[in-house]
Design an enzyme around this catalytic site. Structure first.
Site, PDB file in Angstrom:
ATOM      1  N   HIS A   9       0.110  -0.961  -0.685  1.00  0.00           N
ATOM      2  CA  HIS A   9      -0.887  -1.871  -1.233  1.00  0.00           C
ATOM      3  C   HIS A   9      -0.336  -2.467  -2.530  1.00  0.00           C
ATOM      4  O   HIS A   9       0.570  -1.898  -3.149  1.00  0.00           O
ATOM      5  CB  HIS A   9      -2.198  -1.132  -1.507  1.00  0.00           C
ATOM      6  CG  HIS A   9      -2.976  -0.847  -0.270  1.00  0.00           C
ATOM      7  ND1 HIS A   9      -3.592   0.351  -0.050  1.00  0.00           N
ATOM      8  CD2 HIS A   9      -3.242  -1.620   0.817  1.00  0.00           C
ATOM      9  CE1 HIS A   9      -4.214   0.307   1.120  1.00  0.00           C
ATOM     10  NE2 HIS A   9      -4.004  -0.869   1.662  1.00  0.00           N
ATOM     11  N   LYS A  13       2.961  -1.068  -4.941  1.00  0.00           N
ATOM     12  CA  LYS A  13       4.284  -1.579  -4.552  1.00  0.00           C
ATOM     13  C   LYS A  13       5.382  -1.085  -5.492  1.00  0.00           C
ATOM     14  O   LYS A  13       6.463  -0.727  -5.047  1.00  0.00           O
ATOM     15  CB  LYS A  13       4.273  -3.102  -4.473  1.00  0.00           C
ATOM     16  CG  LYS A  13       3.512  -3.600  -3.248  1.00  0.00           C
ATOM     17  CD  LYS A  13       3.809  -5.035  -2.965  1.00  0.00           C
ATOM     18  CE  LYS A  13       2.933  -5.635  -1.901  1.00  0.00           C
ATOM     19  NZ  LYS A  13       2.783  -4.914  -0.664  1.00  0.00           N
ATOM     20  N   THR A  35       5.791  -4.393   5.986  1.00  0.00           N
ATOM     21  CA  THR A  35       4.948  -5.576   5.929  1.00  0.00           C
ATOM     22  C   THR A  35       5.687  -6.663   5.144  1.00  0.00           C
ATOM     23  O   THR A  35       6.619  -6.386   4.393  1.00  0.00           O
ATOM     24  CB  THR A  35       3.587  -5.250   5.283  1.00  0.00           C
ATOM     25  OG1 THR A  35       3.804  -4.554   4.059  1.00  0.00           O
ATOM     26  CG2 THR A  35       2.720  -4.423   6.208  1.00  0.00           C
ATOM     27  N   THR A  38       5.984  -6.345   1.202  1.00  0.00           N
ATOM     28  CA  THR A  38       6.685  -5.120   0.822  1.00  0.00           C
ATOM     29  C   THR A  38       8.158  -5.215   1.191  1.00  0.00           C
ATOM     30  O   THR A  38       9.028  -4.886   0.378  1.00  0.00           O
ATOM     31  CB  THR A  38       6.031  -3.889   1.491  1.00  0.00           C
ATOM     32  OG1 THR A  38       4.666  -3.816   1.065  1.00  0.00           O
ATOM     33  CG2 THR A  38       6.754  -2.612   1.115  1.00  0.00           C
ATOM     34  N   GLY A  56      -0.001  -7.401   5.790  1.00  0.00           N
ATOM     35  CA  GLY A  56      -1.025  -6.388   6.041  1.00  0.00           C
ATOM     36  C   GLY A  56      -2.427  -6.936   6.227  1.00  0.00           C
ATOM     37  O   GLY A  56      -3.041  -6.733   7.278  1.00  0.00           O
ATOM     38  N   ASP A  61      -1.253  -4.537   9.688  1.00  0.00           N
ATOM     39  CA  ASP A  61      -1.547  -3.136   9.992  1.00  0.00           C
ATOM     40  C   ASP A  61      -1.760  -2.948  11.498  1.00  0.00           C
ATOM     41  O   ASP A  61      -1.333  -1.954  12.077  1.00  0.00           O
ATOM     42  CB  ASP A  61      -2.790  -2.669   9.223  1.00  0.00           C
ATOM     43  CG  ASP A  61      -2.602  -2.756   7.720  1.00  0.00           C
ATOM     44  OD1 ASP A  61      -1.475  -2.503   7.239  1.00  0.00           O
ATOM     45  OD2 ASP A  61      -3.573  -3.082   7.020  1.00  0.00           O
ATOM     46  N   HIS A  88      -9.561  -5.421   4.604  1.00  0.00           N
ATOM     47  CA  HIS A  88      -9.071  -5.068   5.935  1.00  0.00           C
ATOM     48  C   HIS A  88      -9.058  -3.542   6.136  1.00  0.00           C
ATOM     49  O   HIS A  88      -8.229  -3.004   6.855  1.00  0.00           O
ATOM     50  CB  HIS A  88      -7.690  -5.675   6.163  1.00  0.00           C
ATOM     51  CG  HIS A  88      -6.632  -5.188   5.227  1.00  0.00           C
ATOM     52  ND1 HIS A  88      -6.636  -5.470   3.884  1.00  0.00           N
ATOM     53  CD2 HIS A  88      -5.536  -4.426   5.439  1.00  0.00           C
ATOM     54  CE1 HIS A  88      -5.586  -4.892   3.316  1.00  0.00           C
ATOM     55  NE2 HIS A  88      -4.909  -4.250   4.242  1.00  0.00           N
TER      56      HIS A  88
END
Length: 121
Positions: A9, A13, A35, A38, A56, A61, A88
């Site tokens: 998240h 990071k 993702t 990232t 994400g 996800d 999400h």
């Protein structure tokens, strides 16, 4: 070669980046995916080859959960921000549930990530 998914998240990071830097040698023997944001951060700052698979909050996800179901992911490292609500959240829970049901090790913090990356099976 086994595949590890790297996710974090936004507020985590930097933690994941530091963890990857410290565990660079242990990660050498893995195919790395992540993702979009990232993987870009890790690739830019640490010059690694983390293949992106989607953002994400925009379904990344769920894409990762699908890869788990297809047998394409062996381990998941997901530095979550448990203190911030996420729009999400349902997708995040689907990913975690998919990993658990399919017996895929999933680390949600640094301590469990250390154990997962050191376990070579």
């Amino acid at each position: 070669m086994k595949t590890i998914a790297l996710i974090a998240h936004n507020n985590r990071k930097t933690d994941l980046l530091n963890w990857v830097k410290e565990n660079h040698t242990a990660l050498d023997g893995y195919n790395l995916i992540g993702t979009t944001n990232t993987s870009q951060l890790i690739n830019d700052l640490l010059d690694l080859n983390v293949q992106p698979f989607g953002h994400g909050p925009s379904g990344g996800d769920i894409l990762l959960a699908a890869r788990i179901l297809q047998g394409e992911v062996d381990k998941v490292i997901f530095f979550i921000d448990a203190e911030t609500p996420h729009g999400h959240e349902h997708d995040i829970q689907t990913l975690i549930r998919t990993a658990v049901i399919n017996n895929i090790p999933i680390a949600l913090n640094r301590a469990s990530a250390d154990l997962i990356v050191l376990e070579r099976n």
